[in-house]
Design a protein around this motif. Structure first.
Motif, PDB file in Angstrom:
ATOM      1  N   LYS A 163      18.521 -31.425 -10.697  1.00  0.00           N
ATOM      2  CA  LYS A 163      18.324 -31.857  -9.309  1.00  0.00           C
ATOM      3  C   LYS A 163      16.847 -32.090  -9.010  1.00  0.00           C
ATOM      4  N   ASP A 164      15.992 -31.232  -9.553  1.00  0.00           N
ATOM      5  CA  ASP A 164      14.555 -31.337  -9.297  1.00  0.00           C
ATOM      6  C   ASP A 164      13.882 -32.417 -10.148  1.00  0.00           C
ATOM      7  N   GLY A 165      14.583 -32.918 -11.151  1.00  0.00           N
ATOM      8  CA  GLY A 165      13.994 -33.924 -12.032  1.00  0.00           C
ATOM      9  C   GLY A 165      12.922 -33.369 -12.938  1.00  0.00           C
ATOM     10  N   SER A 204      24.001 -25.330 -17.074  1.00  0.00           N
ATOM     11  CA  SER A 204      24.389 -24.019 -16.542  1.00  0.00           C
ATOM     12  C   SER A 204      24.106 -23.951 -15.041  1.00  0.00           C
ATOM     13  N   ASP A 205      24.407 -22.787 -14.449  1.00  0.00           N
ATOM     14  CA  ASP A 205      24.196 -22.533 -13.011  1.00  0.00           C
ATOM     15  C   ASP A 205      24.949 -23.539 -12.158  1.00  0.00           C
ATOM     16  N   LEU A 206      26.206 -23.745 -12.484  1.00  0.00           N
ATOM     17  CA  LEU A 206      27.066 -24.671 -11.744  1.00  0.00           C
ATOM     18  C   LEU A 206      27.522 -24.038 -10.434  1.00  0.00           C
ATOM     19  N   PRO A 207      28.075 -24.836  -9.502  1.00  0.00           N
ATOM     20  CA  PRO A 207      28.570 -24.266  -8.244  1.00  0.00           C
ATOM     21  C   PRO A 207      29.583 -23.148  -8.500  1.00  0.00           C
ATOM     22  N   GLU A 208      29.602 -22.165  -7.604  1.00  0.00           N
ATOM     23  CA  GLU A 208      30.464 -20.993  -7.788  1.00  0.00           C
ATOM     24  C   GLU A 208      31.929 -21.375  -7.949  1.00  0.00           C
ATOM     25  N   ARG A 209      32.349 -22.413  -7.266  1.00  0.00           N
ATOM     26  CA  ARG A 209      33.762 -22.799  -7.311  1.00  0.00           C
ATOM     27  C   ARG A 209      34.186 -23.339  -8.674  1.00  0.00           C
ATOM     28  N   ASP A 211      29.833 -35.580 -10.542  1.00  0.00           N
ATOM     29  CA  ASP A 211      28.616 -35.286  -9.769  1.00  0.00           C
ATOM     30  C   ASP A 211      27.519 -34.716 -10.672  1.00  0.00           C
ATOM     31  N   VAL A 212      27.888 -33.799 -11.565  1.00  0.00           N
ATOM     32  CA  VAL A 212      26.893 -33.221 -12.474  1.00  0.00           C
ATOM     33  C   VAL A 212      26.440 -34.272 -13.485  1.00  0.00           C
ATOM     34  N   ALA A 213      27.378 -35.077 -13.976  1.00  0.00           N
ATOM     35  CA  ALA A 213      27.037 -36.135 -14.936  1.00  0.00           C
ATOM     36  C   ALA A 213      26.032 -37.121 -14.344  1.00  0.00           C
ATOM     37  N   SER A 214      26.148 -37.382 -13.036  1.00  0.00           N
ATOM     38  CA  SER A 214      25.224 -38.328 -12.398  1.00  0.00           C
ATOM     39  C   SER A 214      23.798 -37.791 -12.416  1.00  0.00           C
ATOM     40  N   LEU A 215      23.648 -36.476 -12.375  1.00  0.00           N
ATOM     41  CA  LEU A 215      22.305 -35.880 -12.449  1.00  0.00           C
ATOM     42  C   LEU A 215      21.755 -35.943 -13.878  1.00  0.00           C
ATOM     43  N   VAL A 216      22.632 -35.735 -14.862  1.00  0.00           N
ATOM     44  CA  VAL A 216      22.213 -35.919 -16.253  1.00  0.00           C
ATOM     45  C   VAL A 216      21.792 -37.370 -16.459  1.00  0.00           C
ATOM     46  N   ALA A 217      22.581 -38.288 -15.895  1.00  0.00           N
ATOM     47  CA  ALA A 217      22.272 -39.715 -16.018  1.00  0.00           C
ATOM     48  C   ALA A 217      20.931 -40.053 -15.381  1.00  0.00           C
ATOM     49  N   ARG A 218      20.628 -39.424 -14.252  1.00  0.00           N
ATOM     50  CA  ARG A 218      19.348 -39.680 -13.575  1.00  0.00           C
ATOM     51  C   ARG A 218      18.175 -39.297 -14.478  1.00  0.00           C
ATOM     52  N   SER A 219      18.315 -38.176 -15.194  1.00  0.00           N
ATOM     53  CA  SER A 219      17.268 -37.790 -16.137  1.00  0.00           C
ATOM     54  C   SER A 219      17.175 -38.788 -17.291  1.00  0.00           C
ATOM     55  N   CYS A 220      18.329 -39.258 -17.772  1.00  0.00           N
ATOM     56  CA  CYS A 220      18.325 -40.268 -18.834  1.00  0.00           C
ATOM     57  C   CYS A 220      17.644 -41.549 -18.358  1.00  0.00           C
ATOM     58  N   ASP A 221      17.836 -41.896 -17.095  1.00  0.00           N
ATOM     59  CA  ASP A 221      17.183 -43.089 -16.544  1.00  0.00           C
ATOM     60  C   ASP A 221      15.663 -42.925 -16.518  1.00  0.00           C
ATOM     61  N   LEU A 243      21.365 -26.711 -13.610  1.00  0.00           N
ATOM     62  CA  LEU A 243      21.691 -27.724 -12.622  1.00  0.00           C
ATOM     63  C   LEU A 243      20.503 -27.974 -11.696  1.00  0.00           C
ATOM     64  N   GLN A 244      19.772 -26.922 -11.366  1.00  0.00           N
ATOM     65  CA  GLN A 244      18.616 -27.083 -10.475  1.00  0.00           C
ATOM     66  C   GLN A 244      17.525 -27.921 -11.138  1.00  0.00           C
TER      67      GLN A 244
END
Length: 357
Positions: A22-24, A46-51, A159-169, A18-19
């Motif tokens: 986030k870091d791109g 991996s490394d998703l929020p604890e909750r 929320d996690v999918a949006s970060l995957v999408a950002r990398s795809c963009d 996940l990091q």
């Protein structure tokens, strides 16, 4: 190039943290390995929020509770007027062998809400209720906490999918002429067409005939949307851990470490037609490619054919399988290629699906 396990030379799903998202810092080569023409079409995060662990276990436990409600309560959550694409359904789909699927129950719900956009969708597409209809939920007194657990986990997955999408963009901007920066991330974050499906695969009856087909639980298919977020599967022995306590209260169910039949679960067909089993760890999410993403990326990323293989009758016993899929999809008016908006693509897929029935 397909990612492979060096010890077995078998195809494996690409994994990132996940990091890193986030870091791109996920490389374009990694994205090609995950989603490109020679890939399995899936990436693990991996490394998703604890909750996440507790949220996953809670909602997937609710899947067994839901499926074991009385017929009277389940009928209240059915919407046949929209082809059961909202709320509860069971026995309405066909498997690859043409039989109606009576061993799988599912619960569809729209994930993101915007009153103005929802009104726009209903006005522009009055005959597409499967994509514009309102959610339905079990009575809170009958299944307390279900709606909140469902919505909370789905929003985390988006929320996690949006970060995957950002990398795809980033990939699209670097590799595709005229690709508009932020296209996929905007779809994932804001589209009211995004839907989730909570699934419960019932233990097969002891009298059930052995199914020799691969796709015994879910026929081979392509997802309609952009990125499909998937939790790992939960196996529950419902003979030991019954979905309702004596007083009717809810408690998370005890999860099996593994199914006695190791072939049960998610399988992906690669571009050559070879099937590969993909195991999503409990502390990870998987994201698969769908038809809309393939069109939006002009074929650079490919939709992945996949199916769910049922357990052999001799090993299934009283074991149920629960999982959740979140289908991030463009708004109905978003163009997926030069000629079609997403509504047109959806109608084509729905027509083909129900013609088969």
């Amino acid at each position: 190039m397909i990612s492979k396990d060096p010890s077995t030379d078998q195809p494996t799903a690409v994994s990132v943290t996940l990091q890193e998202l986030k870091d791109g810092t996920v490389s374009l080569a990694t994205l090609e390995q995950a989603f490109g023409p020679d890939s399995l079409g899936i990436i693990l995060v991996s490394d998703l929020p604890e909750r996440f662990a507790e949220m996953r276990k809670t909602l997937l436990s609710y899947s067994s509770y839901l499926a074991n409600l009385s017929e009277e309560e389940l009928v209240k959550c059915e919407k046949p007027e929209v082809q059961y694409n909202i709320g509860w359904s069971c026995g309405k789909e066909t498997l690859g062998n043409g039989r109606f699927d009576t061993l799988k129950g599912s619960y569809y719900a729209q994930v993101l809400h915007d009153e103005a956009l929802e009104a726009k969708a209903r006005e522009l597409y009055p005959n597409l209720g499967a994509m514009t209809g309102s959610n339905v939920w079990p009575d809170e007194k009958v299944l307390p906490g279900f709606r909140k657990a469902y919505e909370d986990l789905c929003l985390l997955i988006v929320d996690v999918a949006s970060l995957v999408a950002r990398s795809c963009d980033r990939y699209g901007a670097a590799k595709l002429e005229g690709y508009e920066t932020g296209t996929l991330e905007k779809i994932v974050k804001t589209s009211i067409s995004t839907k989730a499906r909570l699934l419960h695969y019932f233990p097969p009856p002891t009298t059930a005939a052995e199914d020799s087909s691969d796709d015994g639980w879910c026929a081979t298919h392509l997802d309609l949307g952009a990125l499909t977020g998937l939790t790992s599967q939960m196996f529950v022995d419902e003979a030991i851990h019954k979905p309702f306590s004596a007083d009717g209260s809810f408690a998370p169910l005890t999860e099996m470490d593994a199914h006695p039949d190791p072939s049960a679960g998610l399988w992906i067909k690669d571009r050559s037609g070879k099937t590969t089993q993909v195991d999503i760890p409990r502390d990870c999410l998987g994201f698969q490619t769908g038809r809309a993403l393939e069109l939006i990326t002009q074929g650079k990323f490919k939709a992945v054919p996949h199916f769910v293989r049922g357990a052999r009758a001799s090993k299934a016993g009283s074991i149920a399988r629960n999982t959740l899929a979140v289908f991030t999809q463009p708004n109905l008016w978003d163009m997926v290629d030069e000629k079609r908006d997403f509504a047109t693509l959806a109608q084509e897929v729905f027509a083909a699906t129900y013609e088969k029935k």
